[in-house]
Design a protein around this motif. Structure first.
Motif: not given
Length: 735
Positions: A476-484, A600-610, A634-642
């Motif tokens: 969302q923040d940098k769509p060109h990253f997804l294109a890359r 490439v894992i889409m919506d990666a924030d919806r998966f657990g760490v392990s 997920a926004p940069e400061a969100a726990p999921a992004r961390v």
């Protein structure tokens, strides 16, 4: 009242039918003892307010704060009105909203300067955090007995784990009603242990944890209650280990120059030192006349399947049969394929051209055709098949073994204990048990969840494994990253490699993957706020084939496909005919395609760490380096992004397992999905309290060695029955 039953009294006797019903339904509390062991989550101090600045979205919270201002606003052309109250704690502000006829009492009560406890569900409206229609209890400074709750007269206010139906202060009042019973609590710790470790008696600990006069009271109470939980659990596990040593099993010693020797001789590579060491531990266990109970844990790709196969071959050498239990058909088929390939002619026992020492390797799954199934069952019953690999279909009553000597359970956290127990019951005598997991487990969890298993760790990767680089892609923040990211996938394919794309859902209203573990998994707060459904395999595959990956051969794989179709897709991908496989987490474990280098894992924030670590382990399995891209909105400061940043920063599964554990409740850790009951750990934190758990394990082992039946420790026996109820005891028995 009989001392043994003081804490076993039903809550309906102590609190009345209505309150007891709510406690049972919403908190799982049924007796006076249950309620006394429902400890405060934290304590608010009268002179110090809680932090409003970091409240979790979509969770029920209790806060203590002061009213800053209150105002009534009209809407709908003056026909409707709402009360907006702003509360503060010095660190942040929070808005409370009341609507309609419900505004009159709070408008009168919540005047600026008033302090109160507020309870409600945290939500966001117009980008502001709020509680809509929260329950509240005023905290009077004047000490008026009619208005103040006696138990809050002290400086420390207990805040209890609460629900929308049962606020913290109502729980506090119920605790007040049963607190006198705490004095009659039986102390499970042997006096010598308690005195030797400087712990206070249990009745004193219960009084201090609920109604502390100081922070020192809380600390001494916590120390004592943590010891109770650790010790009682470790005693249960020590008794289980002791009982296992009393069981008879057939010792399985491989014959020299047999199947295992022939297999080792044809290996095209050297085993790692770790694989040799762990194999020797397993062979030593198999040679004893009581059942092996061993947990084999290791990094993704550390060669656990090779170690398990050598153990199975040793048992076949000794005249027995070995069964490998996999959680999904895709994984069972994958194991069958890779094991038969590794064994070559040794897997063709009894067939023309098969090796002299060979055996038959049989697959048994629920979706097999009738003829193939009949043949597989016959091979097992006659002993023709030395090795069988299957799913839960192995557990059915009609499946009979000639002489089951070893059960290997792959990815144990995805398989219930009842199912494992049913398979173990198919041996003439209890078979040896080897449990494998690719999810690294911190030592303390191994001592609690798997405390009746000996643990072996594979911590080095086989030679030839390549490094995996991982990166977070903020779509969302940098769509060109997804294109890359899609350009990188094309580059990998152009270089002769293949790629996975992983999505959380299947699509076409099929929902989440049917055979992935979803119990207890909550959406991240960011998801709740935005309400966007998770990306789906069928949609993403279509978009990629028409868009950025046009011209490449793209296929889909998910758990709701027919087994033959799934197998065909995996075979084409393994053969290199498919460039990109768009899949759910059905590929999470066991899938081995060395030519696949990118994921490439889409919506990666919806998966657990392990889970992310497991998925990532599907690439970098060959000589070319692996690439894993974690796509998120997920926004940069969100726990999921961390969390994603942590996954990207290390390939150390043990480090990631600690991070994962810190973000989950203890109940999840203790195999709630397997035991089917509430965790008995309420105070003990399995990461922070490693020293207590290790010491409790030593003390428990010593106690059980001296007195296996706990004949001289009736209080401990009673505590064992109360804390580890019948279902949980069965869970430990079946571990």
């Amino acid at each position: 009242m009989d001392l043994v039953h003081a804490l076993q009294e039903p809550l309906k006797n102590a609190l009345g039918q209505a309150t007891a019903k709510v406690m049972a339904e919403h908190l799982g509390l049924h007796t006076v003892g249950d309620l006394l062991h429902h400890y405060p989550r934290r304590y608010a101090e009268r002179g110090e307010l809680t932090h409003l600045s970091d409240l979790p979205l979509d969770e029920h919270v209790t806060v203590v704060a002061q009213v800053a201002d209150a105002r009534v606003l009209k809407f709908n052309g003056g026909r409707g009105q709402r009360l907006e109250v702003t509360i503060t704690d010095g660190s942040g502000r929070l808005q409370l909203v009341f609507f309609g006829r419900g505004i009159h009492k709070p408008h009168k009560d919540l005047l600026p300067g008033t302090r109160a406890m507020f309870a409600g569900k945290v939500s966001v409206f117009n980008r502001k955090t709020q509680l809509a229609h929260p329950a509240y209890e005023l905290l009077r400074a004047d000490g008026d007995a009619a208005e103040a709750v006696d138990s809050w007269a002290g400086a420390l206010i207990p805040i209890y784990p609460a629900t929308a139906k049962l606020e913290s202060w109502k729980i506090a009042k119920s605790i007040d009603a049963v607190l006198p019973s705490a004095r009659e609590a039986l102390d499970p710790l042997p006096p010598s242990l308690r005195e030797g470790r400087g712990l206070i008696p249990l009745p004193e600990a219960l009084l201090k944890i609920h109604r502390p006069h100081s922070k020192a009271d809380i600390a001494t109470a916590r120390d004592r209650l943590k010891w109770d939980e650790a010790f009682v659990l470790q005693v249960a596990l020590a008794r289980r280990r002791f009982a296992d040593t009393q069981l008879a099993a057939v010792a399985r010693r491989p014959r020299p120059d047999g199947l295992l020797t022939a297999f080792d001789a044809k290996l095209p590579f050297e085993l790692t030192d770790g694989q040799r060491r762990v194999s020797e531990e397993i062979f030593t266990d198999l040679a004893t006349e009581h059942p092996m109970h061993r947990l084999l844990q290791g990094e993704v790709g550390s060669g656990k399947t090779m170690v398990a196969l050598r153990a199975m071959l040793a048992v076949v050498d000794a005249g027995g049969q070995a069964a490998m239990l996999a959680p999904t058909e895709v994984l069972a088929q994958q194991h069958h394929r890779s094991i038969t390939e590794m064994m070559g002619e040794l897997a063709e026992g009894g067939l023309l051209g098969g090796a002299e020492h060979g055996t038959k390797v049989t697959l048994l799954t629920g979706s097999m055709g009738a003829a193939a199934r009949r043949q597989a069952l016959l091979d097992l019953a006659t002993g023709e098949a030395g090795i069988v690999i299957g799913t839960h279909a192995l557990i059915e009553d009609k499946v009979q073994f000639h002489d089951l000597g070893l059960v290997v359970v792959d990815e144990q956290h995805r398989f219930g204990v009842e199912q494992r127990d049913a398979l173990r019951g198919k041996g003439k005598q209890p078979p040896h048990l080897l449990v494998m997991t690719a999810t690294p487990i911190p030592r303390t969890v191994a001592m609690t969840v798997f405390g009746d298993l000996e643990t072996s760790v594979l911590d080095q990767l086989p030679a030839g494994r390549s490094p995996i680089s991982s990166h977070v892609v903020p779509a969302q923040d940098k769509p060109h990253f997804l294109a890359r990211a899609w350009e990188r996938v094309r580059e990998e394919v152009e270089n002769g490699h293949q790629a996975y794309v992983v999505c959380p859902r299947i699509g076409d209203d099929l929902g989440d993957e049917g055979d992935q573990p979803k119990k207890g998994k909550k959406s991240a707060p960011e998801d709740e706020a935005e309400k966007r459904p998770p990306l789906a395999v069928l949609d993403v595959a279509e978009q990629l084939a028409r868009g950025p990956l046009q011209g490449l051969r793209v296929e889909v794989l998910h758990g709701r496909m027919q087994p033959d179709d799934k197998d065909a897709v995996m075979r084409r991908f393994a053969a290199g005919e498919t460039h990109v496989l768009v899949a759910t987490t059905v590929i999470e474990v066991g899938v081995n395609v060395p030519n696949a280098t990118a994921m490439v894992i889409m919506d990666a924030d919806r998966f657990g760490v392990s889970q992310l670590h497991q998925l990532r382990g599907r690439v970098g399995r060959g000589s070319a380096p692996g690439l894993c891209l974690l796509v998120t909105d997920a926004p940069e400061a969100a726990p999921a992004r961390v969390r994603l940043g942590a996954v990207a920063s290390t390939l150390d599964g043990f480090e990631l397992s600690r991070i994962d554990l810190e973000q989950r409740r203890e109940g999840d850790v203790l195999g709630q999905a397997q035991s089917g009951v509430r965790s008995s750990l309420r105070m003990l934190a399995v990461i922070d309290d490693e020293e207590i758990i290790a010491a409790a394990r030593e003390e428990a082992t010593a106690v059980v060695t001296r007195d296996p039946g706990l004949e001289h420790l009736p209080e401990l026996r009673t505590a064992l029955a109360a804390l580890l109820d019948e279902e949980r005891e069965q869970y430990l028995d079946k571990g």
